[in-house]
Design an enzyme around this catalytic site. Structure first.
Site, PDB file in Angstrom:
ATOM      1  N   GLU A  46      -8.027  25.207 -10.117  1.00  0.00           N
ATOM      2  CA  GLU A  46      -7.198  25.032 -11.297  1.00  0.00           C
ATOM      3  C   GLU A  46      -7.378  26.181 -12.287  1.00  0.00           C
ATOM      4  OE1 GLU A  46      -8.835  20.827 -10.332  1.00  0.00           O
ATOM      5  OE2 GLU A  46      -9.349  22.926  -9.934  1.00  0.00           O
ATOM      6  N   ALA A 154     -24.216  26.961  32.522  1.00  0.00           N
ATOM      7  CA  ALA A 154     -25.008  28.075  33.046  1.00  0.00           C
ATOM      8  C   ALA A 154     -25.279  27.829  34.522  1.00  0.00           C
ATOM      9  CB  ALA A 154     -26.325  28.209  32.287  1.00  0.00           C
ATOM     10  N   SER A 160     -25.538  32.555  31.601  1.00  0.00           N
ATOM     11  CA  SER A 160     -24.383  31.928  30.961  1.00  0.00           C
ATOM     12  C   SER A 160     -23.444  32.937  30.307  1.00  0.00           C
ATOM     13  CB  SER A 160     -24.852  30.928  29.892  1.00  0.00           C
ATOM     14  OG  SER A 160     -25.612  31.586  28.893  1.00  0.00           O
ATOM     15  N   THR A 188     -31.702  26.928  23.359  1.00  0.00           N
ATOM     16  CA  THR A 188     -30.741  28.024  23.251  1.00  0.00           C
ATOM     17  C   THR A 188     -31.348  29.211  22.525  1.00  0.00           C
ATOM     18  OG1 THR A 188     -28.844  26.519  23.278  1.00  0.00           O
ATOM     19  CG2 THR A 188     -28.501  28.672  22.283  1.00  0.00           C
ATOM     20  N   GLY A 290     -27.927  23.928  22.379  1.00  0.00           N
ATOM     21  CA  GLY A 290     -27.542  23.639  23.750  1.00  0.00           C
ATOM     22  C   GLY A 290     -27.328  22.172  24.064  1.00  0.00           C
ATOM     23  N   LEU A 293     -29.552  19.344  22.278  1.00  0.00           N
ATOM     24  CA  LEU A 293     -29.176  19.127  20.886  1.00  0.00           C
ATOM     25  C   LEU A 293     -27.818  18.458  20.798  1.00  0.00           C
ATOM     26  CD1 LEU A 293     -29.576  19.508  17.840  1.00  0.00           C
ATOM     27  CD2 LEU A 293     -28.649  21.825  18.086  1.00  0.00           C
TER      28      LEU A 293
END
Length: 357
Positions: A46, A154, A160, A188, A290, A293
């Site tokens: 704004e 992978a 990968s 990872t 990865g 997780l």
């Protein structure tokens, strides 16, 4: 209002912990000015639009209720009143307890016509991360997966790079730029030694790079450690991590955040991780793996959106699965997502899914 919402989205990834708001000022059927929340969260949308025109007697379209509290700047509701606008149209009420209807009330008390709820669904989707942080103390989580046609990330040896093509990888960098943070797990981080910065797009900001390391057992000479002073790095670690490891990472310029471990001791508690990140102001997190997780976030019901890049390759059952175990015994308990978009990206296919229900 649709234009205001689209303008606000320009701030995604740049304005946390604030919402990404857009504003359009109209008078006599003509747009006088436009504005959106600036990097760092200020000036607000704004204020940007009001500074660009004489808004007396105008109608203001704004994608979130104007703020009503004094912070680093005066409240936007007050600025709109001072500017002498005739009408304010908003999409959403701001759930922040410092606002929560007070902005609308201030405007009405000043004799300004206020219309609420215009394009509310679209505005909610655009600012889902901010709304979740305020109402549920967690950020919006996007999980990205790059998979072969048979769901592998992978080969058996761990190779990968690269399953997907350069066009898909470039799109991933664009997605990083629209999130506050990029998150990876310990596996990872150790296997890929990722950098996680946005590259090749010429953007002037970087997301926070977050790595979940229960034991904080990543070498500080990794890419993340070596570049922690160039772009922010946060490490999430368990309570049993030694003070020496915490100090070593803090010495690189990284921020260390302690989190409890999950029940059973398998990694960090995903809900606690998200609460820790929300507590630091993050509203949108882009998880790039990865598999362990990703599975933990899915099990906890914390994945709001999935972006899946499918490559025209096959690795077979001896390859590494895209997800860790979800512990399901019944199909009806499987996490459900609704398909929102399918798009070819180079030689790959991108699918965007949102959590169902």
């Amino acid at each position: 209002m649709r234009q205001a919402i689209a303008l606000g989205q320009r701030g995604l990834g740049r304005v946390w912990p604030n919402p990404a708001v857009g504003c359009v000022i109209v008078k006599g059927g003509r747009i006088l000015a436009r504005g959106w929340t600036q990097p760092g969260g200020r000036p607000h949308a704004e204020a940007m639009a009001l500074a660009a025109c004489d808004a007396r007697g105008a109608t203001v379209y704004v994608s979130l209720e104007p703020c009503a509290h004094h912070g680093k700047t005066p409240p936007c509701s007050e600025a709109l009143i001072t500017a002498g606008v005739a009408r304010v149209v908003t999409a959403l009420t701001d759930p922040d307890p410092r606002v929560a209807g007070r902005g609308h009330a201030m405007l009405r008390a000043a004799g300004i016509d206020v219309v609420e709820g215009v394009e509310a669904d679209a505005a909610h989707a655009a600012n889902a991360g901010f709304l979740l942080r305020v109402t549920q103390n967690r950020p919006f989580v996007t999980l990205k997966l790059a998979l072969t046609l048979d769901g592998r990330i992978a080969t058996a040896s761990g190779e990968s790079r690269w399953i997907t093509g350069p066009e898909a990888r470039r799109m991933v960098h664009a997605m990083r730029a629209r999130h506050d943070a990029v998150l990876v797990g310990a596996g990872t981080a150790r296997a890929d030694d990722p950098d996680l910065r946005v590259r090749g797009l010429g953007v002037g900001h970087q997301p926070v790079r977050v790595v979940a390391l229960p034991q904080l057992d990543l070498d500080t000479d990794s890419r993340l450690g070596r570049t922690a002073r160039d772009a922010p790095v946060w490490v999430l670690h368990g309570p049993q991590t030694t003070a020496e490891r915490v100090a070593a990472w803090q010495g690189t310029g990284a921020r260390a955040l302690a989190c409890p471990v999950a029940q059973g001791g398998q990694g960090l508690d995903p809900a606690a991780m998200m609460q820790a990140l929300a507590g630091q102001g993050l509203t949108r997190v882009f998880c790039e793996g990865g598999g362990m997780l990703a599975a933990s976030l899915l099990r906890a019901g914390l994945v709001d959106q999935m972006v899946v890049f499918s490559a025209g390759r096959l690795i077979g059952a001896d390859g590494r699965a895209g997800l860790g175990a979800l512990g399901l015994t019944r199909l009806e308990d499987a996490p459900r997502f609704r398909l929102m978009q399918v798009q070819p990206v180079g030689g790959d296919v991108m699918q965007v899914w949102t959590r169902a229900g």
